[in-house]
Every structure is written in structure tokens, then in C-alpha cells.
Motif scaffolding. Structure first.
Motif, PDB file in Angstrom:
ATOM      1  N   CYS A 251      42.639 114.401  28.595  1.00 19.24           N
ATOM      2  CA  CYS A 251      41.493 113.715  27.784  1.00 19.24           C
ATOM      3  C   CYS A 251      40.540 114.448  27.800  1.00 19.24           C
ATOM      4  N   ILE A 252      39.817 114.689  28.891  1.00 19.02           N
ATOM      5  CA  ILE A 252      38.697 115.776  28.871  1.00 19.02           C
ATOM      6  C   ILE A 252      38.233 116.688  27.967  1.00 19.02           C
ATOM      7  N   LEU A 253      39.327 117.576  27.803  1.00 16.00           N
ATOM      8  CA  LEU A 253      39.210 118.636  26.709  1.00 16.00           C
ATOM      9  C   LEU A 253      39.674 118.401  25.323  1.00 16.00           C
ATOM     10  N   SER A 254      40.527 116.683  24.810  1.00 19.24           N
ATOM     11  CA  SER A 254      40.563 116.467  24.173  1.00 19.24           C
ATOM     12  C   SER A 254      39.536 115.677  23.050  1.00 19.24           C
ATOM     13  N   PHE A 255      38.499 115.402  24.536  1.00 25.19           N
ATOM     14  CA  PHE A 255      37.710 114.239  24.161  1.00 25.19           C
ATOM     15  C   PHE A 255      36.201 115.027  23.568  1.00 25.19           C
ATOM     16  N   PHE A 256      36.309 116.290  24.746  1.00 22.37           N
ATOM     17  CA  PHE A 256      35.346 116.887  24.846  1.00 22.37           C
ATOM     18  C   PHE A 256      35.079 117.860  23.143  1.00 22.37           C
ATOM     19  N   ASN A 257      36.163 118.864  22.674  1.00 25.30           N
ATOM     20  CA  ASN A 257      36.282 119.656  21.400  1.00 25.30           C
ATOM     21  C   ASN A 257      36.195 117.856  20.461  1.00 25.30           C
ATOM     22  N   GLN A 258      37.039 117.273  20.436  1.00 22.90           N
ATOM     23  CA  GLN A 258      36.355 116.366  18.453  1.00 22.90           C
ATOM     24  C   GLN A 258      34.979 116.031  19.173  1.00 22.90           C
ATOM     25  N   PHE A 259      34.605 115.703  20.171  1.00 24.63           N
ATOM     26  CA  PHE A 259      32.948 115.525  20.038  1.00 24.63           C
ATOM     27  C   PHE A 259      32.167 116.213  19.087  1.00 24.63           C
ATOM     28  N   PHE A 260      32.526 118.113  19.049  1.00 21.10           N
ATOM     29  CA  PHE A 260      31.801 118.841  19.677  1.00 21.10           C
ATOM     30  C   PHE A 260      31.865 119.064  18.274  1.00 21.10           C
ATOM     31  N   TRP A 261      33.230 118.819  17.582  1.00 13.03           N
ATOM     32  CA  TRP A 261      33.552 119.394  16.436  1.00 13.03           C
ATOM     33  C   TRP A 261      32.882 118.650  14.991  1.00 13.03           C
ATOM     34  N   PHE A 262      32.099 117.074  15.573  1.00 14.86           N
ATOM     35  CA  PHE A 262      31.225 116.405  13.931  1.00 14.86           C
ATOM     36  C   PHE A 262      29.880 117.116  14.964  1.00 14.86           C
ATOM     37  N   ARG A 263      29.622 117.715  15.816  1.00  8.68           N
ATOM     38  CA  ARG A 263      28.084 118.624  16.257  1.00  8.68           C
ATOM     39  C   ARG A 263      28.001 118.871  14.764  1.00  8.68           C
ATOM     40  N   THR A 264      26.706 119.494  14.779  1.00 11.52           N
ATOM     41  CA  THR A 264      25.373 120.895  13.483  1.00 11.52           C
ATOM     42  C   THR A 264      25.934 121.480  14.490  1.00 11.52           C
ATOM     43  N   HIS A 265      26.207 122.179  15.341  1.00 15.00           N
ATOM     44  CA  HIS A 265      26.447 123.727  15.865  1.00 15.00           C
ATOM     45  C   HIS A 265      28.015 123.272  16.321  1.00 15.00           C
ATOM     46  N   PRO A 266      28.993 123.250  16.255  1.00 15.21           N
ATOM     47  CA  PRO A 266      29.991 123.106  16.973  1.00 15.21           C
ATOM     48  C   PRO A 266      30.360 123.410  17.930  1.00 15.21           C
ATOM     49  N   MET A 267      31.408 123.691  18.747  1.00 12.88           N
ATOM     50  CA  MET A 267      32.021 124.801  19.427  1.00 12.88           C
ATOM     51  C   MET A 267      33.071 124.493  20.086  1.00 12.88           C
ATOM     52  N   THR A 268      34.123 125.371  20.211  1.00 10.29           N
ATOM     53  CA  THR A 268      35.105 124.670  21.537  1.00 10.29           C
ATOM     54  C   THR A 268      35.536 125.471  22.149  1.00 10.29           C
ATOM     55  N   ILE A 269      35.866 124.021  23.869  1.00  8.61           N
ATOM     56  CA  ILE A 269      35.952 124.204  25.298  1.00  8.61           C
ATOM     57  C   ILE A 269      37.293 124.896  25.017  1.00  8.61           C
ATOM     58  N   SER A 270      37.401 125.784  24.967  1.00 13.03           N
ATOM     59  CA  SER A 270      38.572 126.864  25.681  1.00 13.03           C
ATOM     60  C   SER A 270      39.637 126.140  26.573  1.00 13.03           C
ATOM     61  N   THR A 271      40.786 126.380  26.361  1.00 14.14           N
ATOM     62  CA  THR A 271      41.808 126.083  27.433  1.00 14.14           C
ATOM     63  C   THR A 271      41.931 127.544  28.908  1.00 14.14           C
ATOM     64  N   LEU A 272      40.835 128.147  28.329  1.00 17.34           N
ATOM     65  CA  LEU A 272      41.060 129.136  30.062  1.00 17.34           C
ATOM     66  C   LEU A 272      39.712 127.911  30.799  1.00 17.34           C
ATOM     67  N   VAL A 273      38.518 127.795  30.439  1.00 14.78           N
ATOM     68  CA  VAL A 273      38.183 126.559  31.353  1.00 14.78           C
ATOM     69  C   VAL A 273      38.585 126.175  31.765  1.00 14.78           C
ATOM     70  N   ILE A 274      39.914 125.141  31.488  1.00 11.82           N
ATOM     71  CA  ILE A 274      40.875 124.170  32.137  1.00 11.82           C
ATOM     72  C   ILE A 274      42.244 125.006  33.650  1.00 11.82           C
ATOM     73  N   GLN A 275      41.915 126.243  32.863  1.00 11.85           N
ATOM     74  CA  GLN A 275      42.157 127.337  34.031  1.00 11.85           C
ATOM     75  C   GLN A 275      42.611 127.397  34.810  1.00 11.85           C
ATOM     76  N   LEU A 276      40.890 127.824  34.790  1.00 10.62           N
ATOM     77  CA  LEU A 276      39.842 127.984  35.872  1.00 10.62           C
ATOM     78  C   LEU A 276      39.765 126.655  36.811  1.00 10.62           C
ATOM     79  N   LEU A 277      39.157 125.592  35.470  1.00  6.69           N
ATOM     80  CA  LEU A 277      39.143 124.714  36.421  1.00  6.69           C
ATOM     81  C   LEU A 277      40.058 123.944  38.297  1.00  6.69           C
ATOM     82  N   SER A 278      41.316 123.973  36.646  1.00  6.63           N
ATOM     83  CA  SER A 278      41.997 123.131  37.805  1.00  6.63           C
ATOM     84  C   SER A 278      43.078 124.200  38.690  1.00  6.63           C
TER      85      SER A 278
END
Length: 752
Positions: A66-93
Motif C-alpha cells: 500500500c505504501i509503495l503503490s501510493f508513494f509511486n503513484q503520487f510522485f508520478w503526478f509530480r512535476t519532478h517525478p520519482m520512483t521509490i524502488s523495491t530496494l527501499v522496501i527490501q531494506l526497511l522490511s
């Protein structure tokens, strides 16, 4: 033997990345993978009794998906978009799983220590939830530009079918792309190494930081720093000093502006640097060299020549934009030529032919060349290996890892077959009932995906390169259904994304194969992540579309949706206008079709040069990667590339060569930390200021308008009737002497 043959540059990257891990490999069994890279990184042991689909898994999988899909969709709309990689979840989990194992009561909810297979399954679920559903673009352009809204249910059905239909293909593909040892999927080896690193005790020297401690400190540091370029001092995001010398000089703005060629432009904003190309810290150096060569040749050689020689009337339009224009340089009015969702040819002829920036046209040509070059490159460099792998997939698939996986029940074929049939049926119903496109177009799109899935999978499993079908699909349907934008983008999405999702599912199956995760657990984990992502993506998109005024337009400073704007332009070019009018014999852009031939021929001389001069820099030239270099332009700008390459040089060349131990230990962790820090800052800024319509006060470090404005200059001199690049700014006293397009003014009445 095939496994003894020399691998491509992907092998060299993996060799260098994991030298330290190789030196410490001690096998307890004689049998191992015949592929050296796999034998060095993937364990040849397994414990089938380890619990996998535990309560801890479900809790973390749902939360992080939920967090990752929300973050990436939210940032997709941004003027300067970005993507949170699965690597972040791999580390945080990892610490989160350790925490749950410590606090939950022992028993069925907490069956022992948090284990590596649970961790892999959480990452697999997050990986399926990490990408923004491509079909969301259809919803966005319908609501923003086409004044259409088919409703939440139609949007959800379209998203889920396009995201899941390809998973059904994986049931057939796994026999050829997962089981054989020769199908290594190089990108998975990075994740395997990180999993193994996290789940084994680090041998730390006195005073040495652990990877997790480093991650936490770097995340906090980036969170605090990002407030400077991201809110307090936005000018630091793009220091276009060449243009600042004289912002009213069109030539300087074109050469050094952040919306021009970006020569000398500097960005101190991590969000800006990774907006379109992802993190430069994790892309191998050989690939960055090819991207750099492609960028310099295309953006800084071909484009300036085309622009200043006025190819296809280039100087009537901004040098780098995805916007659409008339022959006079005015904004092309798409709504005017549309009637009941299709083109009205009388109104189109009245408004005149569509024009696009010369660089945008060249981008399509480079895309054509990249696709055809992939065919030639694969045949020249990999044909023997692919044939050997095809034979091996049918006869000699049982390496040690496949044998170890026999301890787990395999997913029945009918599960995949049922999923494919159900998704096809829902796609037929959705497209026919809601009028996305005719039923036969659904079947044709699926057929294209099915036909290309195996050859594309063979290429990706070996070379880590995935040829895209987006241009071919929109090209085909553009000729069959000209003048209809929504069927065009729907066909493209179904044909292209179904294949891409099949590759994602198959790649994840290979990761689970390496880590000995039960196949049935992987099947349900991937479906869970994909369903959550589709639902959260759509909910997030609807929320932003309903709450942000002027979203995806220049009226909204924070949410200009550069990717959606490019998607819309493509829908007009390939759907409304269609290929015959846009690139046919009567079009000024007809020469773009020759790029198919150019791309097909281009790898041949480099192949023979490499054979003539072995063990030289020629070994690193990869024509498909080189041609794909500028694939994100537009919406990406030139200065995004230059700054991305500079950071990549610092880490993937300098740090790797002169500080190899630090590089191997911390580079990937630093990338994940920087992405996380930026994500937390952007969200905090949004909920504290943006949603309350508060903004930073205007000062010279936060100007009200861009300093370099390429879209505010006159074009045609009344004396010569030609484009005058040295014409003054419209605010100058002699500006009325010039002819200005309406597009350069707030209202048509302001036009001289």
C-alpha cells in the motif's frame, strides 16, 4: 559449452560487483549451478521446513505494498517525478520483520525468527506493487484532456486486466525462462546478494557502521537537506548559469536553459536528478557510458544541427517539448478536431496539419531504430547462445536449484490458464461494454503480446534488456483504427503491458527459484501485490485529479504530470491524427520511417569492428542501449541527463575503482536511503504546505516564473519572413514589429 562462453557487459558488471562475495564462497555440496555468476552468489542449499506465508508476511506485504503503490503513484503526478524502488522496501522490511518476531507472541502468529524466505516474499509482493499501472494514464488523459469519465469500475477493470493478463502467460514461459540454468536474469543476482548480506552477520571492524545504520543516517540527512532545493531555495534544482548571463537572449536560453539543451546546467536536487532515469548509483558503468554516448550524439549533436538548420521548421517551436502545435506555432486544439471521440477531417484540414518539435519527431525515429537494432544485435551477438539455451530448456533444465525446488508442489498449469482466460474475458467485457475499443482489437493486442513474450523473455533473461512493444502496438492500431485516440492507447496498453507484466512475473519467479520460495506462495504473493497496486493507484489518481486544480497543466506548479502529457501527445499523434497522416508519404515527417532501416543496419559494422579489434573499448558499445539513451526525452530534459551522468561517474566509476570496498558495501544502500529521504520530505511538504495551498515566499531563490523562458520569444521577422533567433523579448519596445504565435500569450487578444 554455453556456460563457458563469454558473457556480455552485464557479466562484467556482475563480476566486479560481487568480487568480494565470490572470494568468500565455500560450497558444502559438490554440485552447483553451471553458470559462474549464479554459483558465486546463489546458495546451493535449502531448508524446506522454513515457514513462508506467515502472519508477519501478510502484515508487512499489505502495509508495504500500500505504501509503495501510493508513494509511486503520487510522485508520478509530480512535476519532478520519482520512483521509490523495491530496494527501499527490501531494506526497511528487514528490521520491521525482526521487530515483529521479537514482540509478537510465540506460536502460529510468530513461528520463530524472521527468515530470509519471508523477506523475499515481502519484496516480491512489493515489487508487483511498485510500478505505476500503465492504464492509469488512460484514465488521466480521458478526464483531463478528452472530457471523458467511464467510471471507477471501468477504470479498475482495465487496470487489473492489463496488469494481470500477462501473469497467465508466465505459466508457459516458466518452462523456458525459469527452470533452465542458462536463464540467469542478471538483475535478480543483485537482490539475491542483498538478501544474503542482510541475513548473515556482518563482520564489522571497530567503529565501522552496519549497512542498516548507514541507511538510517543517510535517510535522515537527505530528508533534512532536501528541504533546501525542494522548498526553501528551488533555484538550486536547476542552476542554468549559461542562460542567466542574459535570460532574454534566445540563443543562450536554447543552449544553456533548463528547458533547452542544458549545457552547463547544474542540479543540486536529488529528486531532479533521479526524476526520469532512476538512481545513477545502481546502473552499471558500461551502461552509463552507452547512455552518455547516445545522449551526446542525439541531444547535443543531432538536435542542434536539426534546430539551427530549421529542419521541419524546427525554430517555430521550442527546441525540447512534447506539446503539439499548428504550422504557425500555435497550440494545436485537439478538442476542436474531435467529434464523438474520433477525428473530423474537415475541422482537421481547417486547422491544418499537426506539428511537433523536431526533437520529439526524432525521438520517435530513434525509438524505431532502437527496436529494429535490438533484432540485429540479438542475432549477431547472442544467436548461438539463444539457440543453445532453447535446446537446454527442453532437455537439460535440472541444475541443482531446479532439483531443490522439487521439494515444493508446483503451481498447476490450470491456475495460470484460468487466470489468463478470466482476465481475457474481463478485458473483452470491459473494452466492449465501456467502448474502450472493439472486441477483436482486444484479441489482436493479446495475440501480439503472446507472440512476442517468449523471444523478448529470452533476450531479457540473458542481456537484461527488454524491447518495448509500445511503438509497434500504437503504430499497428493507428493504421487499423485511425482517428480514435482512446482505442489507440487502450490497444497499446493491453498489447505492451501484458507482455511487460509477463516479464515481471517471470523475473520474480526466477528470484523465488534462486531463493527456494515455494511456487504457490509466489503465485498468490504476486497476485496480492498486483491487486493492491491497481486499487491504490486508481484511488490515489482519483484523489489527486479531484483535489488539485489545474492538475497536469501549467496552471499547477507541483503536479504537471510530464509523463501523462507525453502519453496524451502520443494519443493525438498515433490515435487522433494516426500514422498515415503523421508519418505517411504526404507528411514532412515521412523520413522518420527510414529509422527502422537505420537501426536494423547500425549494429552490423560495430559487430565486425569488435571482432577486428577485440579487447578494446569497442567491446562496450551496445547499440540498442545507446539508441535507447534519450528514450525518456521528453518529458525528461537534457540537464537531467548531464547531472545523472555526473553522479553516476562519481559512484560507478570513481568510487568503484578507487574505493571498491566502500562501493560494494554502501552504494546500493545509499541509493535507497536518498530515495527514502526525498520521499519523506516531499510527502511532508505536501501535507504541511501544498494541500493547505501554502507555498514558500517569492524571492530571488524562489522566483515566480522560470528565469529562462524559451516560450516567450518572437519567431518570425517581418523583414525576412523567416525565423529570427535573435529577436527581442516580447516586452521589448520593438517587439510588435515581429509576428508572434498565439501560444506565446496568455490570451489570443494579446497577440500583436
Amino acid at each position: 559449452m554455453a556456460d563457458k562462453q563469454e558473457f556480455s557487459a552485464d557479466k562484467e558488471f556482475i563480476d566486479e560487483k560481487f568480487d568480494i562475495e565470490r572470494q568468500s564462497v565455500v560450497l558444502e555440496e559438490e554440485e552447483n549451478s553451471p553458470i559462474p555468476e549464479v554459483a558465486a552468489i546463489v546458495s546451493n542449499k535449502d531448508d524446506p521446513t522454513i515457514p513462508v506465508m506467515t502472519f508477519r508476511y501478510y502484515l508487512m506485504a499489505v502495509v508495504f505494498a500500500c505504501i509503495l503503490s501510493f508513494f509511486n503513484q503520487f510522485f508520478w503526478f509530480r512535476t519532478h517525478p520519482m520512483t521509490i524502488s523495491t530496494l527501499v522496501i527490501q531494506l526497511l522490511s528487514y528490521p520491521f520483520g525482526k521487530f515483529l518476531a521479537r514482540v509478537l507472541p510465540a506460536g502460529r502468529l510468530n513461528p520463530g525468527p524472521f527468515n530470509i524466505k519471508e523477506h523475499v516474499l515481502v519484496a516480491l509482493t512489493a515489487n508487483c506493487a511498485g510500478g505505476v499501472a500503465y492504464a492509469v494514464d488512460i484514465t488521466v488523459i480521458q478526464r483531463v484532456w478528452y472530457d471523458q469519465d467511464y467510471g471507477f469500475l471501468a477504470n479498475l477493470f482495465l487496470i487489473l486486466t492489463t496488469q494481470m493478463l500477462g501473469y497467465g502467460m508466465a505459466g508457459v514461459l516458466r518452462r523456458y525462462l525459469v527452470y533452465p540454468a542458462a536463464m540467469i536474469w542478471p538483475a535478480n543476482l543483485v537482490q539475491v546478494a542483498l538478501f544474503n548480506t542482510l541475513h548473515k552477520d556482518e563482520d564489522l571492524l571497530p567503529g565501522q557502521w552496519s549497512r542498516f545504520k548507514f541507511f538510517c543516517i543517510a535517510t535522515v540527512a537527505m530528508f533534512l537537506y532536501q528541504w533546501i532545493p525542494g522548498f526553501l531555495f528551488p533555484v538550486l534544482s536547476s542552476i542554468a548559469w549559461v542562460c542567466w548571463i542574459n535570460p532574454k537572449n534566445h540563443i543562450l536560453s536554447t543552449i544553456g536553459g533548463d528547458r533547452g539543451l542544458g549545457v552547463g546546467a547544474i542540479s543540486l536536487d536529488w529528486n531532479n536528478i533521479v526524476s526520469f532515469l532512476g538512481s545513477p548509483l545502481i546502473v552499471p558503468w558500461w551502461a552509463q557510458v552507452n547512455i552518455a554516448m547516445g545522449f551526446f550524439l542525439i541531444a547535443w549533436v543531432m538536435v542542434p544541427i536539426a534546430y539551427f538548420t530549421n529542419l521541419w521548421e524546427a525554430q517555430r517551436f521550442p527546441i525540447l517539448t512534447a506539446k503539439l502545435f499548428t504550422t504557425e506555432g500555435d497550440t494545436f486544439d485537439t478538442k476542436y478536431v474531435l467529434e464523438k471521440g474520433t477525428i473530423n477531417m474537415v475541422k482537421y484540414e481547417e486547422q491544418g496539419p499537426l506539428r511537433i518539435a523536431t526533437f520529439f519527431a526524432l525521438t520517435y525515429g530513434i525509438g524505431f531504430a532502437g527496436l529494429s537494432s535490438m533484432i540485429t544485435h540479438t542475432w549477431l551477438y547472442h544467436r548461438h547462445k539463444l539457440v543453445a539455451q532453447w535446446k537446454q530448456s527442453r532437455t537439460q533444465s535440472e541444475d541443482i536449484h531446479h532439483k531443490l525446488m522439487q521439494a515444493y508442489p508446483e503451481v498447476p498449469d490450470w491456475w495460470y490458464g484460468a487466470l489468463f482466460v478470466i482476465m481475457t474475458a474481463i478485458a473483452l467485457f470491459t473494452c466492449e461494454y465501456y467502448k474502450y475499443m472493439p472486441w477483436w482489437a482486444v484479441l489482436l493486442a493479446i495475440l501480439i503480446a503472446v507472440v512476442f513474450a517468449l523471444p523478448v523473455g529470452l533476450i531479457q533473461a540473458l542481456t537484461n534488456q527488454q524491447p518495448g512493444l509500445n511503438i509497434i502496438t500504437e503504430y499497428v492500431i493507428g493504421y487499423i483504427l485511425p482517428g480514435e485516440p482512446i482505442p489507440n492507447v487502450t490497444f497499446k496498453t493491453l498489447g505492451y503491458i501484458s507482455m511487460a507484466q509477463a516479464m515481471l512475473f517471470t523475473s520474480d519467479l526466477k528470484l523465488g527459484h534462486y531463493m527456494k520460495v515455494p511456487p504457490k506462495a509466489m503465485f498468490w504473493a504476486q497476485l496480492l501485490g498486483t491487486f493492491i497496486a491497481g486499487l491504490v493507484n486508481l484511488l490515489t489518481a482519483n484523489w489527486l485529479l479531484g483535489s488539485q486544480e489545474g492538475i497536469c497543466t501549467d496552471k499547477n506548479k507541483h503536479f504537471q504530470c510530464p509523463s501523462a502529457n507525453t502519453f496524451f501527445s502520443a494519443s493525438v499523434i498515433w490515435g487522433v491524427i494516426a500514422p498515415n497522416l503523421m508519418f505517411g508519404p504526404s507528411s514532412i515527417y515521412n523520413a522518420i520511417n527510414y529509422f527502422f532501416l537505420i537501426g536494423f543496419v547500425l549494429p552490423i559494422p560495430f559487430y565486425y569492428l569488435k571482432k577486428a579489434f577485440p579487447n578494446t573499448w569497442m567491446d562496450f558499445i551496445h547499440i540498442p542501449v545507446l539508441l535507447a539513451a534519450t528514450g525518456m526525452m521528453p518529458p525528461a530534459q537534457a540537464y537531467h541527463y548531464t547531472n545523472w551522468l555526473a553522479v553516476g561517474f562519481a559512484f560507478q566509476f570513481f568510487a568503484r575503482r578507487y574505493h571498491p570496498e566502500w562501493h560494494l558495501r554502501f552504494t546500493y544502500v545509499l541509493s535507497a536511503a536518498f530515495d527514502s529521504g526525498v520521499a519523506f520530505m516531499v510527502l511532508a511538504s505536501f501535507f504541511i504546505f501544498t494541500i493547505r495551498e501554502k507555498d514558500m515566499v517569492k524571492w530571488w531563490g524562489n522566483p515566480a516564473a522560470p528565469i529562462c523562458r524559451l516560450d516567450s520569444y518572437p519567431l518570425i521577422s517581418p523583414k525576412s519572413g523567416k525565423v529570427d533567433p535573435w529577436a527581442p523579448d516580447p516586452s521589448a519596445e520593438d517587439a510588435p514589429m515581429y509576428v508572434f504565435p498565439k501560444a506565446y500569450y496568455a490570451s489570443p487578444d494579446a497577440r500583436p
